[in-house]
Design a protein around this motif. Structure first.
Motif, PDB file in Angstrom:
ATOM      1  N   LEU A 115      24.250  76.506 -10.618  1.00 60.96           N
ATOM      2  CA  LEU A 115      24.836  77.698 -11.228  1.00 60.96           C
ATOM      3  C   LEU A 115      24.469  78.963 -10.464  1.00 60.96           C
ATOM      4  N   SER A 116      23.891  78.821  -9.291  1.00 60.49           N
ATOM      5  CA  SER A 116      23.534  79.983  -8.479  1.00 60.49           C
ATOM      6  C   SER A 116      24.769  80.510  -7.753  1.00 60.49           C
ATOM      7  N   GLY A 117      24.589  81.631  -7.056  1.00 66.68           N
ATOM      8  CA  GLY A 117      25.704  82.192  -6.295  1.00 66.68           C
ATOM      9  C   GLY A 117      26.047  81.374  -5.069  1.00 66.68           C
ATOM     10  N   LYS A 118      25.109  80.530  -4.616  1.00 63.05           N
ATOM     11  CA  LYS A 118      25.331  79.673  -3.449  1.00 63.05           C
ATOM     12  C   LYS A 118      24.896  78.253  -3.771  1.00 63.05           C
ATOM     13  N   PRO A 119      25.668  77.552  -4.580  1.00 57.58           N
ATOM     14  CA  PRO A 119      25.283  76.183  -4.939  1.00 57.58           C
ATOM     15  C   PRO A 119      25.285  75.283  -3.706  1.00 57.58           C
ATOM     16  N   PRO A 120      24.571  74.175  -3.756  1.00 54.47           N
ATOM     17  CA  PRO A 120      24.486  73.298  -2.581  1.00 54.47           C
ATOM     18  C   PRO A 120      25.829  72.691  -2.220  1.00 54.47           C
ATOM     19  N   LYS A 121      26.013  72.399  -0.934  1.00 49.63           N
ATOM     20  CA  LYS A 121      27.250  71.773  -0.462  1.00 49.63           C
ATOM     21  C   LYS A 121      27.118  70.256  -0.384  1.00 49.63           C
ATOM     22  N   THR A 122      25.891  69.761  -0.496  1.00 54.57           N
ATOM     23  CA  THR A 122      25.659  68.328  -0.375  1.00 54.57           C
ATOM     24  C   THR A 122      25.834  67.643  -1.731  1.00 54.57           C
ATOM     25  N   VAL A 123      27.046  67.748  -2.272  1.00 52.90           N
ATOM     26  CA  VAL A 123      27.375  67.125  -3.552  1.00 52.90           C
ATOM     27  C   VAL A 123      28.742  66.451  -3.427  1.00 52.90           C
ATOM     28  N   ASN A 124      29.061  65.591  -4.378  1.00 53.78           N
ATOM     29  CA  ASN A 124      30.378  64.934  -4.376  1.00 53.78           C
ATOM     30  C   ASN A 124      31.264  65.466  -5.494  1.00 53.78           C
ATOM     31  N   TYR A 125      31.063  66.755  -5.861  1.00 52.13           N
ATOM     32  CA  TYR A 125      31.867  67.370  -6.904  1.00 52.13           C
ATOM     33  C   TYR A 125      32.109  68.829  -6.559  1.00 52.13           C
ATOM     34  N   GLU A 126      33.045  69.430  -7.246  1.00 52.97           N
ATOM     35  CA  GLU A 126      33.308  70.859  -7.127  1.00 52.97           C
ATOM     36  C   GLU A 126      33.275  71.479  -8.516  1.00 52.97           C
ATOM     37  N   ILE A 127      32.744  72.698  -8.591  1.00 50.73           N
ATOM     38  CA  ILE A 127      32.768  73.424  -9.849  1.00 50.73           C
ATOM     39  C   ILE A 127      33.910  74.419  -9.788  1.00 50.73           C
ATOM     40  N   HIS A 128      34.918  74.197 -10.600  1.00 52.82           N
ATOM     41  CA  HIS A 128      36.064  75.087 -10.635  1.00 52.82           C
ATOM     42  C   HIS A 128      35.849  76.102 -11.756  1.00 52.82           C
ATOM     43  N   GLY A 129      35.639  77.322 -11.373  1.00 53.69           N
ATOM     44  CA  GLY A 129      35.363  78.342 -12.373  1.00 53.69           C
ATOM     45  C   GLY A 129      34.910  79.618 -11.711  1.00 53.69           C
ATOM     46  N   PRO A 130      34.461  80.592 -12.475  1.00 54.58           N
ATOM     47  CA  PRO A 130      34.048  81.876 -11.913  1.00 54.58           C
ATOM     48  C   PRO A 130      32.813  81.737 -11.038  1.00 54.58           C
ATOM     49  N   GLN A 131      32.667  82.644 -10.088  1.00 54.17           N
ATOM     50  CA  GLN A 131      31.501  82.649  -9.221  1.00 54.17           C
ATOM     51  C   GLN A 131      30.239  82.953 -10.022  1.00 54.17           C
ATOM     52  N   HIS A 132      30.382  83.784 -11.058  1.00 58.27           N
ATOM     53  CA  HIS A 132      29.259  84.109 -11.939  1.00 58.27           C
ATOM     54  C   HIS A 132      29.368  83.209 -13.162  1.00 58.27           C
ATOM     55  N   ARG A 133      28.354  82.369 -13.364  1.00 57.49           N
ATOM     56  CA  ARG A 133      28.466  81.313 -14.371  1.00 57.49           C
ATOM     57  C   ARG A 133      27.466  81.502 -15.500  1.00 57.49           C
ATOM     58  N   LEU A 134      27.873  81.086 -16.678  1.00 59.63           N
ATOM     59  CA  LEU A 134      27.033  81.166 -17.872  1.00 59.63           C
ATOM     60  C   LEU A 134      26.907  79.770 -18.480  1.00 59.63           C
ATOM     61  N   LEU A 135      25.708  79.457 -18.940  1.00 61.27           N
ATOM     62  CA  LEU A 135      25.471  78.199 -19.640  1.00 61.27           C
ATOM     63  C   LEU A 135      24.472  78.467 -20.750  1.00 61.27           C
ATOM     64  N   MET A 136      24.830  78.136 -21.967  1.00 58.46           N
ATOM     65  CA  MET A 136      23.934  78.312 -23.099  1.00 58.46           C
ATOM     66  C   MET A 136      23.638  76.959 -23.719  1.00 58.46           C
ATOM     67  N   HIS A 137      22.353  76.715 -24.055  1.00 58.94           N
ATOM     68  CA  HIS A 137      21.999  75.457 -24.708  1.00 58.94           C
ATOM     69  C   HIS A 137      20.828  75.695 -25.656  1.00 58.94           C
ATOM     70  N   ASP A 138      20.635  74.770 -26.572  1.00 60.18           N
ATOM     71  CA  ASP A 138      19.582  74.898 -27.577  1.00 60.18           C
ATOM     72  C   ASP A 138      18.197  74.898 -26.937  1.00 60.18           C
ATOM     73  N   PHE A 139      17.301  75.671 -27.529  1.00 64.16           N
ATOM     74  CA  PHE A 139      15.886  75.646 -27.167  1.00 64.16           C
ATOM     75  C   PHE A 139      15.137  75.261 -28.439  1.00 64.16           C
ATOM     76  N   PRO A 140      14.946  73.972 -28.690  1.00 64.74           N
ATOM     77  CA  PRO A 140      14.516  73.486 -30.014  1.00 64.74           C
ATOM     78  C   PRO A 140      13.011  73.576 -30.249  1.00 64.74           C
ATOM     79  N   ARG A 141      12.447  74.779 -30.079  1.00 60.88           N
ATOM     80  CA  ARG A 141      11.037  74.998 -30.407  1.00 60.88           C
ATOM     81  C   ARG A 141      10.919  76.308 -31.172  1.00 60.88           C
ATOM     82  N   ARG A 142       9.833  76.447 -31.909  1.00 61.60           N
ATOM     83  CA  ARG A 142       9.612  77.693 -32.630  1.00 61.60           C
ATOM     84  C   ARG A 142       9.105  78.758 -31.657  1.00 61.60           C
ATOM     85  N   VAL A 143       9.775  79.912 -31.641  1.00 60.66           N
ATOM     86  CA  VAL A 143       9.388  81.026 -30.778  1.00 60.66           C
ATOM     87  C   VAL A 143       9.208  82.257 -31.644  1.00 60.66           C
TER      88      VAL A 143
END
Length: 262
Positions: free
Chosen positions: A10-38
């Motif tokens: 999800l960085s601005g320069k993701p690695p090229k040594t992969v067998n997939y492409e991410i089709h989407g904006p250059q600036h990426r967002l990902l949200m996921h649960d953080f299941p601990r008490r804070v």
């Protein structure tokens, strides 16, 4: 860090040594649960207490904790006129935290009407880490920032030959029994036993820094100005092996590993 910085996917320069492409904006967002008490404490009051937090990973940034609106003390918050605009998330509104005779201006923000691609931010707020007096992950105090679950620290014994020299060729340290610290998204660092370091050639520095994965550092300079070496006197559990060991890194130094300059 592994997701959004360096060459993470999800960085601005993701690695090229992969067998997939991410089709989407250059600036990426990902949200996921953080299941601990804070919890976040300000002026002796618990401003934030959540078991339903989420981490927002965003290209080029460290993860941010967002929590449901109802998991913050509304009676300690005061809305302000301050706003900012993010082209990826929308317009942010801000609140100051007030407790006793203390105020943390614009310490809390939210996106009441987020842009459609980030619509899942509606109903969540975030708090500036440095604006609070204390943060707790479960019952353990966290320094620096919340630990990223995708970040890892490994400390390994190694028999590599490490030598540290000044620009004038003076040997500052030399050992055949360093510890190699491998940390996600960062170059490998070699930590040397103090017995193999010429500490008399260095000057203690007033600089300190905090790492949520390793602990609090002490530093040394070479000439009283630039810091060239550091140590963790009482590291956190993930890096306990490096307690008291010394690490070097500076453009004025040459660090040789097995006879090869890094």
């Amino acid at each position: 860090m592994t997701l959004t910085l360096s060459h993470g996917p999800l960085s601005g320069k993701p690695p090229k040594t992969v067998n997939y492409e991410i089709h989407g904006p250059q600036h990426r967002l990902l949200m996921h649960d953080f299941p601990r008490r804070v919890r976040a404490v300000f002026a002796g009051e618990t401003l934030l207490d959540t078991r339903r937090g989420v981490l927002l990973h965003e290209t080029g940034l460290l993860p941010r904790l967002y929590v449901p609106d109802e998991d913050l003390r509304a009676d300690l918050l005061e809305a302000t006129d301050h706003t900012t605009y993010c082209p990826f998330k929308g317009t942010a509104s801000y609140w100051s935290a007030r407790a006793g005779d203390r105020t943390a201006e614009n310490a809390v923000w939210a996106y009441p009407e987020p842009l459609e691609p980030a619509s899942w931010l509606r109903g969540y707020k975030s708090v500036y880490w440095e604006a609070m007096d204390q943060w707790l992950d479960e019952d353990e105090e966290v320094l620096g920032h919340l630990r990223d679950p995708y970040h890892r620290v490994d400390v390994l014994r190694t028999s590599r030959q490490v030598r540290v020299l000044t620009a004038d060729g003076e040997v500052l340290a030399e050992t055949g029994s360093p510890l190699l610290l491998s940390e996600t998204g960062l170059p490998n660092r070699y930590y040397l036993p103090r017995a193999d370091v010429r500490l008399e050639a260095l000057k203690p520095s007033a600089t300190t820094s905090v790492c949520p994965y390793k602990g609090t550092t002490e530093y040394w300079s070479l000439d009283g100005t630039a810091d060239v070496a550091w140590s963790y006197p009482t590291p956190l559990a993930e890096a306990v092996k490096i307690a008291g060991y010394v690490c070097f890194a500076h453009e004025a130094l040459t660090i040789e590993i097995d006879g090869q300059a890094e």
